[in-house]
Design a protein around this motif. Sequence first.
Motif, PDB file in Angstrom:
ATOM      1  N   ARG A   1      -4.405   4.304  -4.976  1.00 35.64           N
ATOM      2  CA  ARG A   1      -4.317   5.241  -3.677  1.00 35.64           C
ATOM      3  C   ARG A   1      -5.625   4.778  -3.145  1.00 35.64           C
ATOM      4  NH1 ARG A   1      -2.118  10.138  -6.360  1.00 35.64           N
ATOM      5  NH2 ARG A   1       0.279  10.117  -5.815  1.00 35.64           N
ATOM      6  N   SER A   2      -5.662   4.760  -1.703  1.00 33.04           N
ATOM      7  CA  SER A   2      -6.607   4.139  -1.021  1.00 33.04           C
ATOM      8  C   SER A   2      -7.869   5.001  -1.094  1.00 33.04           C
ATOM      9  CB  SER A   2      -6.318   4.132   0.567  1.00 33.04           C
ATOM     10  OG  SER A   2      -5.791   5.490   0.975  1.00 33.04           O
ATOM     11  N   ASN A   3      -7.733   6.513  -1.407  1.00 34.15           N
ATOM     12  CA  ASN A   3      -9.070   7.228  -1.602  1.00 34.15           C
ATOM     13  C   ASN A   3      -9.351   6.981  -3.134  1.00 34.15           C
ATOM     14  OD1 ASN A   3      -6.938   8.765  -3.299  1.00 34.15           O
ATOM     15  ND2 ASN A   3      -7.111  10.399  -1.753  1.00 34.15           N
ATOM     16  N   GLY A   4      -8.800   6.357  -4.036  1.00 32.74           N
ATOM     17  CA  GLY A   4      -9.379   5.896  -5.308  1.00 32.74           C
ATOM     18  C   GLY A   4      -9.111   7.128  -5.990  1.00 32.74           C
ATOM     19  N   MET A   5      -8.416   8.247  -5.795  1.00 26.87           N
ATOM     20  CA  MET A   5      -8.272   9.373  -6.781  1.00 26.87           C
ATOM     21  C   MET A   5      -6.756   9.524  -7.258  1.00 26.87           C
ATOM     22  SD  MET A   5     -11.138  10.689  -6.347  1.00 26.87           S
ATOM     23  CE  MET A   5     -11.032  12.040  -7.038  1.00 26.87           C
ATOM     24  N   ASN A   6      -6.738   9.770  -8.415  1.00 27.56           N
ATOM     25  CA  ASN A   6      -5.456  10.363  -9.107  1.00 27.56           C
ATOM     26  C   ASN A   6      -4.573   9.202  -9.095  1.00 27.56           C
ATOM     27  OD1 ASN A   6      -3.777  11.961 -10.553  1.00 27.56           O
ATOM     28  ND2 ASN A   6      -2.642  12.529  -8.730  1.00 27.56           N
ATOM     29  N   CYS A   7      -4.979   7.957  -9.685  1.00 28.87           N
ATOM     30  CA  CYS A   7      -4.139   6.646  -9.773  1.00 28.87           C
ATOM     31  C   CYS A   7      -4.434   5.926 -10.841  1.00 28.87           C
ATOM     32  CB  CYS A   7      -4.170   5.936  -8.239  1.00 28.87           C
ATOM     33  SG  CYS A   7      -5.949   5.424  -7.911  1.00 28.87           S
ATOM     34  N   ARG A   8      -3.812   4.899 -11.430  1.00 27.13           N
ATOM     35  CA  ARG A   8      -3.976   4.265 -12.627  1.00 27.13           C
ATOM     36  C   ARG A   8      -4.990   3.041 -12.341  1.00 27.13           C
ATOM     37  NH1 ARG A   8      -0.153   7.684 -14.111  1.00 27.13           N
ATOM     38  NH2 ARG A   8      -0.453   8.816 -16.349  1.00 27.13           N
ATOM     39  N   HIS A   9      -5.026   2.689 -11.120  1.00 25.77           N
ATOM     40  CA  HIS A   9      -5.535   1.092 -10.959  1.00 25.77           C
ATOM     41  C   HIS A   9      -6.613   1.281  -9.749  1.00 25.77           C
ATOM     42  CE1 HIS A   9      -1.372   0.718 -12.439  1.00 25.77           C
ATOM     43  NE2 HIS A   9      -1.941  -0.209 -13.265  1.00 25.77           N
ATOM     44  N   LEU A  10      -7.791   0.668  -9.873  1.00 25.40           N
ATOM     45  CA  LEU A  10      -8.797   0.441  -8.935  1.00 25.40           C
ATOM     46  C   LEU A  10      -9.347  -0.898  -8.561  1.00 25.40           C
ATOM     47  CD1 LEU A  10     -10.542   4.289  -9.289  1.00 25.40           C
ATOM     48  CD2 LEU A  10      -9.278   3.284  -7.448  1.00 25.40           C
ATOM     49  N   GLY A  11      -9.755  -1.144  -7.646  1.00 29.34           N
ATOM     50  CA  GLY A  11     -10.835  -2.247  -7.258  1.00 29.34           C
ATOM     51  C   GLY A  11     -12.000  -1.770  -6.841  1.00 29.34           C
TER      52      GLY A  11
ATOM     53  N   ILE B   1       0.883  -1.359  -0.050  1.00 24.64           N
ATOM     54  CA  ILE B   1      -0.117   0.030   0.088  1.00 24.64           C
ATOM     55  C   ILE B   1       0.751   1.132  -0.046  1.00 24.64           C
ATOM     56  CG2 ILE B   1      -1.531   1.482   1.290  1.00 24.64           C
ATOM     57  CD1 ILE B   1      -2.700  -0.810  -0.019  1.00 24.64           C
ATOM     58  N   ARG B   2       1.849   1.245   0.760  1.00 23.57           N
ATOM     59  CA  ARG B   2       2.567   2.462   0.895  1.00 23.57           C
ATOM     60  C   ARG B   2       3.536   2.699  -0.154  1.00 23.57           C
ATOM     61  NH1 ARG B   2       7.955   2.968   1.498  1.00 23.57           N
ATOM     62  NH2 ARG B   2       8.490   0.588   2.305  1.00 23.57           N
ATOM     63  N   VAL B   3       4.193   1.643  -1.124  1.00 22.58           N
ATOM     64  CA  VAL B   3       4.793   1.836  -2.336  1.00 22.58           C
ATOM     65  C   VAL B   3       3.895   2.378  -3.284  1.00 22.58           C
ATOM     66  CG1 VAL B   3       6.206   1.026  -4.193  1.00 22.58           C
ATOM     67  CG2 VAL B   3       6.837   0.256  -1.774  1.00 22.58           C
ATOM     68  N   ALA B   4       2.638   1.779  -3.487  1.00 25.23           N
ATOM     69  CA  ALA B   4       1.479   1.921  -4.278  1.00 25.23           C
ATOM     70  C   ALA B   4       0.972   3.316  -4.426  1.00 25.23           C
ATOM     71  CB  ALA B   4       0.428   0.904  -4.539  1.00 25.23           C
TER      72      ALA B   4
ATOM     73  N   SER C   1      -9.478   9.818 -14.969  1.00 20.45           N
ATOM     74  CA  SER C   1      -9.285   9.640 -16.655  1.00 20.45           C
ATOM     75  C   SER C   1      -8.306   8.987 -17.099  1.00 20.45           C
ATOM     76  CB  SER C   1      -9.487  10.948 -17.199  1.00 20.45           C
ATOM     77  OG  SER C   1      -8.474  11.825 -16.932  1.00 20.45           O
ATOM     78  N   LYS C   2      -7.099   8.610 -16.422  1.00 19.13           N
ATOM     79  CA  LYS C   2      -6.043   8.125 -16.880  1.00 19.13           C
ATOM     80  C   LYS C   2      -5.989   6.464 -16.377  1.00 19.13           C
ATOM     81  CE  LYS C   2      -3.127  12.345 -16.702  1.00 19.13           C
ATOM     82  NZ  LYS C   2      -1.900  12.953 -16.103  1.00 19.13           N
ATOM     83  N   LEU C   3      -7.155   6.061 -15.914  1.00 16.42           N
ATOM     84  CA  LEU C   3      -7.302   4.808 -15.347  1.00 16.42           C
ATOM     85  C   LEU C   3      -6.805   3.682 -16.413  1.00 16.42           C
ATOM     86  CD1 LEU C   3      -8.239   3.897 -12.358  1.00 16.42           C
ATOM     87  CD2 LEU C   3     -10.397   3.443 -13.515  1.00 16.42           C
ATOM     88  N   ARG C   4      -5.914   2.795 -15.945  1.00 16.86           N
ATOM     89  CA  ARG C   4      -5.437   1.754 -16.650  1.00 16.86           C
ATOM     90  C   ARG C   4      -6.158   0.374 -16.488  1.00 16.86           C
ATOM     91  NH1 ARG C   4      -0.311   2.077 -19.275  1.00 16.86           N
ATOM     92  NH2 ARG C   4      -0.114   4.356 -19.583  1.00 16.86           N
TER      93      ARG C   4
END
Length: 855
Positions: free
Chosen positions: A505-515, A495-498, A529-532
């Motif tokens: 990011r645990s808040n789900g913002m400004n990252c490229r991967h989400l669950g 989690i820290r490195v990610a 918008s940059k979600l991969r």
Amino acid sequence: MVDAVVSVCLEKLLNTLTEQSRFVNEFRDQFERLEKELQLMQCFLKDADKHKRKSKNEILRQIMANLRELIYEAEDILADCQLQSQDDDKLSYGWLNCINPLNVGFQYQTGRRLREINEKITLIKENISSFLNVPIFGRTETIGALSGRGDRWSGPVYDHTQVVGLEGDTRKIKDWLIEAENGLVAIGVVGMGGLGKTTIAQKVFNDREMENLFERRMWVSVSQTFTEEQIMRSMLRTLGDASVGDDRGELLRKINLYLSGKRYLLVMDDVWSEKTDWWQRICEGLPKGKGNCVIITTRNERVARKMGVKEEKVHRPKFLSKDDSWLLFRKIAFAETGGECMYPSLPDVGREIVEKCHGLPLAIKAFGGMMLYKPPTIHEWRRTANNFRDELAENDDSVMASLQLSYDELPPYLKSCFLSFSIYPEDCVITKEQLVHWWLGEGFVPVRNGRSSIEAGEDCFSGLTNRCLVEVVDKTYNKTISTCKIHDMVRDLVIRVAEEDAFFRSNGMNCRHLGIKGKMLKKQLVGNSKLRALLSTTKTAEVNNIASSIATKFSECCYMRVLDLSRSIFKLPRNGLLNQIGSLQHLTYLSLSNTHPLIQLPPSLEKLYNLQILDVSYCQNLKMLPPYIVSFKKLRVLDVSHCGSLEYIPKGLGKLSNLEVLLGFRPAQSSQVKGCRIPELMTLTRLRTLGLQFTRADEIGDNEVNALINLNELQFLSISCFDSEGSGDLIAKVEKLYPPQQLDELSLNYFPGKTSPIWLNPASLPMLRYLSISAGNLESMHESFWGVNDTIWKIEALMFDSLSDLGLEWAALQEVMPSLRIVNATWCPELCSFPIEDIGFRGGVWTREEQIMNM
């Protein structure tokens, strides 16, 4: 993890630049310049990442973040060029398309942006080089050399079931359980993280003696963020009840009903919260009969006491002794040679490393897994020992220091794979299949020289399990890993490195991967918008509920590569949702598994030219696949298994020459002229996994029975005759459908014949190592099964399941299968003299190692 981002980008550049597509050629000079710059930089990026973390230098941190974003943008431009070229190929007016205003605009913008990216990357390279005082020139290595480093094994080499130094702990807990008499006896296993509390509880929970003692057993992983309802649903799931939608009172009533009059064992693993009101309410609703027990594992002794554990029933595991620590390390670091060190110069350094782990099993395992992949030289081992010393100086926690170093020492491509675990909730059990499909879909896995992509992905998975960074949860009968999870301390690192690298990011913002975990917030898609990659990460037996306003936002993530919507319920007509997905033209992996009631795929999905993996398994209402499926030339995996209403797959499947996995293939009947027949499989020369479903004899023509013989890459074959009609004719057809000789694993399910197929013999299948037969009418094996002219089987693992009429003698089977090391048999009451307890109902497992130990 910028080195991991660079590694993925270089891999894609390397593969794309071999193509001769027009739009890639248009910017070939810029792409080749980018490739050269990244190769020059790759050699010192790992040092820069490490320096950034240790020095906490904000300037270097920002430089690395800028570099990461530039590389991602370059990768998106590369993907756009490929897409433009594909669109070009589909148009009929040839050169006229070159002067299309849209294309001219694309060419201008792309060329300008690529030049800017290259100039910025060149400047960043020089800045990082100066910052680290590292020369740039003379340090280049090819991506092939870098990505191949460390790949010494293509499968598991360490037996994760081995436990060292905990025999006394498990015996003590077992004795307490056996002695339990009145009420609900609470036992606490208390200690710091990484000490082996969960391992002790697992050994006790899975012990055969405990299985016989308790009629009901429940295992609940209690996360740091939990609800009372989640705990009770988890208890019910282990009792075989999904219980979706019940309220708290109804859940507790059901639990009581299942346990009433039974002796039961409940494990509450890894409890954190000192607020234990939830436990008091659950406990009050549990039956208090004779000998019922609960085991509580926790880092906090106050938690155990508040949950009713008395001092005399608190077990505090000790650190491993020096000898046990060294033994555990040897079993992992020298797993290749059975735990024996063959290099006299290494033990002194090894013992020095182990001593710094302070007897903590998790730290020892992480270090052992790392050293397993190191060259057996005193220089390399000494370097690693020094790095560990430096990590301990930064953070005097041997577990976190060993985990951090294990991450730092991963090959770049494995770092991306490892960070994938960050999107999953705590204590989530994850399927290997979803991970491997994700890694392939996003390009994390280096694949070249015509190698199987699925095999390469599974090698990456083995690379993480062998390093003990990933814990095994479930295995198949032949010990192949099927599901996994990560330790909560490993998760803290991930989690820290990610978070630092905007992977997740645990808040789900400004990252490229989400669950997707149950419910999803609209802002998570709007702000990404940059979600991969977006994947379903719900826990077992749970579902996702996704609102219409969220579902319509999928199409705005135009660079999404991976979309897994399995086990989801949408408050939107599915066709509306799927039409949105059709605009995601960069998509490589799409899973709609278990999304009822999916009836058909809309025409809009025809645009998904880049699709490599399509999973619609467990969609019971899916009636047909559209004809455009056969135009997905890049498709490697097609899974239509457990689709009970699917009539057939469209004709033309044989065009999918890259297909490696085909599951749930039901041949068209003779009257279904638009459907695919078995002969089309003959052209799928890269096929490695094939699942066949037969229900009628006319699904196999008399002139089609040789269709499988020349599938030379096929390793796994499953044949199922579930719900078959006219079994006599079907038996005769299956009898003639010979598998290829090099087959490694065979699964035969619901075979209607009373005697095994004639081709199931050691001469026809000389390479077969794994055999599974379940359900059906089998009573005996064909005489050819026992070998002709002294031929014997090479089978190592065997499973018989729900074969109530099958009669075999253990001695005869052993004689014809001398390599047999695992037998798993359940509900086979007619099997004679098999060394498996209760083979007629509950069944069990025999292994050769157990036989040797008992002699």
